[in-house]
Design an enzyme around this catalytic site. Structure first.
Site, PDB file in Angstrom:
ATOM      1  N   GLY A 150       0.842  -1.197   0.000  1.00  0.00           N
ATOM      2  CA  GLY A 150       0.000   0.000   0.000  1.00  0.00           C
ATOM      3  C   GLY A 150       0.871   1.237   0.000  1.00  0.00           C
ATOM      4  O   GLY A 150       2.030   1.207  -0.419  1.00  0.00           O
ATOM      5  N   ARG A 247       0.078  -4.159  11.836  1.00  0.00           N
ATOM      6  CA  ARG A 247      -0.694  -4.477  13.036  1.00  0.00           C
ATOM      7  C   ARG A 247      -0.067  -5.709  13.685  1.00  0.00           C
ATOM      8  O   ARG A 247       0.382  -6.627  12.988  1.00  0.00           O
ATOM      9  CB  ARG A 247      -2.171  -4.758  12.696  1.00  0.00           C
ATOM     10  CG  ARG A 247      -2.985  -3.516  12.340  1.00  0.00           C
ATOM     11  CD  ARG A 247      -3.171  -2.614  13.558  1.00  0.00           C
ATOM     12  NE  ARG A 247      -4.047  -1.468  13.280  1.00  0.00           N
ATOM     13  CZ  ARG A 247      -3.627  -0.278  12.882  1.00  0.00           C
ATOM     14  NH1 ARG A 247      -2.322  -0.086  12.677  1.00  0.00           N
ATOM     15  NH2 ARG A 247      -4.470   0.705  12.677  1.00  0.00           N
ATOM     16  N   GLU A 276      -1.559  -4.213  23.190  1.00  0.00           N
ATOM     17  CA  GLU A 276      -0.862  -2.971  23.511  1.00  0.00           C
ATOM     18  C   GLU A 276      -1.544  -2.268  24.684  1.00  0.00           C
ATOM     19  O   GLU A 276      -2.764  -2.195  24.721  1.00  0.00           O
ATOM     20  CB  GLU A 276      -0.832  -2.061  22.283  1.00  0.00           C
ATOM     21  CG  GLU A 276      -0.053  -2.683  21.111  1.00  0.00           C
ATOM     22  CD  GLU A 276      -0.010  -1.802  19.865  1.00  0.00           C
ATOM     23  OE1 GLU A 276      -0.551  -0.659  19.923  1.00  0.00           O
ATOM     24  OE2 GLU A 276       0.552  -2.236  18.852  1.00  0.00           O
ATOM     25  N   HIS A 295       4.425   1.773  19.261  1.00  0.00           N
ATOM     26  CA  HIS A 295       3.442   2.160  18.248  1.00  0.00           C
ATOM     27  C   HIS A 295       3.540   3.661  17.936  1.00  0.00           C
ATOM     28  O   HIS A 295       2.557   4.400  18.036  1.00  0.00           O
ATOM     29  CB  HIS A 295       2.022   1.806  18.713  1.00  0.00           C
ATOM     30  CG  HIS A 295       1.067   1.615  17.568  1.00  0.00           C
ATOM     31  ND1 HIS A 295       0.040   0.695  17.581  1.00  0.00           N
ATOM     32  CD2 HIS A 295       0.966   2.234  16.353  1.00  0.00           C
ATOM     33  CE1 HIS A 295      -0.643   0.760  16.455  1.00  0.00           C
ATOM     34  NE2 HIS A 295      -0.096   1.693  15.689  1.00  0.00           N
TER      35      HIS A 295
END
Length: 334
Positions: A150, A247, A276, A295
């Site tokens: 992507g 992810r 998380e 993250h």
């Protein structure tokens, strides 16, 4: 037209939005919870710019379109907007530069053993052993396998190619190489010309066997959870380095930790995790061949500038009844 933003807008952001929809009513207020979002939205709006979506939004408020400020939509498709007909667009593309730079930075840190040097610095240890120096490598001439091609994967490919790496890529439909999403001029690989070879979802082990470095940029969907498991990890080169910024759920974390502990793969740069915050009991914290961050790979000072640029473009399209960029397909999950 009524536009609501659940984040505070700067004057430049407001100007860009109003230029895209002259005469619109624009309200913005920082909302830290889904409940606060619900209070601000009230009875509804035409366009909602937000990170969060309250669970009862579709039932109690009339919203014509939701522009998410995140690249992923899994947090709303699996809950608040499950089965909803409200069009949803993501902020895919605005993270391409910071996350691609993070990925390359993680790879360079591993190749030049900077992560080990930092740990030695904390111990006040002058690390200059032959074993340490013999482990330093170039990324030039190495093969980078990108799992998920992507906007982030394409910008990572562009940077990797500039470093002299060979790029190969895996995507859901290898024959469809054009990027139809948000892509500012000069970034990424809009026409899919950089990879030397494309692989399909059934070829995961094949691309991993060829890769010295692996960048995982997959979203979390029913099709991608545990996409890389014990069998796939076993296919990787013993010295290969894996970076996951997609992810946490797309990699079997237990199997990955075992492979890293046993040095079956060289190392990993991890910014996302199955749960998380990462549990204090996770073995990943203590592994010297792991570079771990909380993250933050998409964080950058210009986040909202880029987000509002994308939102303004989509707002123009919304007003003109033209196709929106980054429109989510609920069946695919992104």
């Amino acid at each position: 037209m009524k536009i609501i933003s659940t984040v505070a807008l700067q004057p430049t952001h407001r100007s860009a939005i109003m230029a895209a929809a002259p005469g619109a009513e624009l309200a913005d207020r920082p909302c830290r919870t889904a409940e606060e979002v619900g209070e601000l939205v009230g009875a509804g709006c035409d366009a909602l710019l937000t990170f969060r979506v309250p669970g009862d939004l579709a039932a109690r408020a009339r919203v014509k379109w939701i522009q998410l400020l995140s690249a992923g939509a899994d947090h709303v498709l699996g809950g608040p907007l499950k089965g909803s007909a409200i069009p949803i667009t993501t902020a895919s593309g605005i993270h391409a530069t910071p996350i691609a730079e993070y990925t390359i930075g993680s790879m360079l840190a591993y190749a030049h053993r900077i992560h080990l040097a930092i740990r030695a610095q904390v111990r006040r240890e002058w690390m200059r052993s032959g074993a340490f120096m013999a482990g330093v490598d170039d990324i030039r001439g190495q093969t980078l396998g990108i799992i998920g091609y992507g906007s982030i994967g394409r910008e990572t490919a562009r940077l990797a190619a500039a470093f002299g790496m060979k790029v190969i890529a895996l995507k859901r439909n290898p024959a469809d190489r054009v990027d139809g999403g948000w892509c500012p001029a000069g970034l990424g690989d809009p026409d899919g010309k950089i990879p030397a070879r494309f692989f399909g979802p059934d070829d995961c082990e094949a691309i991993l066997r060829e890769s010295d470095y692996v960048s995982v940029t997959l979203p979390s969907t029913d099709h991608t959870r545990k996409f890389i498991g014990e069998r796939e990890l076993a296919a990787m080169k013993p010295g290969a380095y894996l970076v996951n910024i997609g992810r946490g759920e797309v990699i079997d974390e237990r199997a990955m930790a075992a492979a890293l502990s046993a040095n079956k793969i060289g190392g990993a740069g991890l910014d996302v995790f199955e749960h998380e915050p990462l549990e204090a009991s996770s073995p990943l914290w203590d592994l010297e061949n792991v570079i771990l961050t909380p993250h933050i790979s998409g964080a950058n000072r210009g986040y909202m500038d880029k987000a509002c640029e994308l939102f303004a473009e989509n707002l123009k399209r919304f007003v003109a009844n033209r196709p929106l960029l980054n429109l989510v397909d609920p069946a695919l999950g992104y």
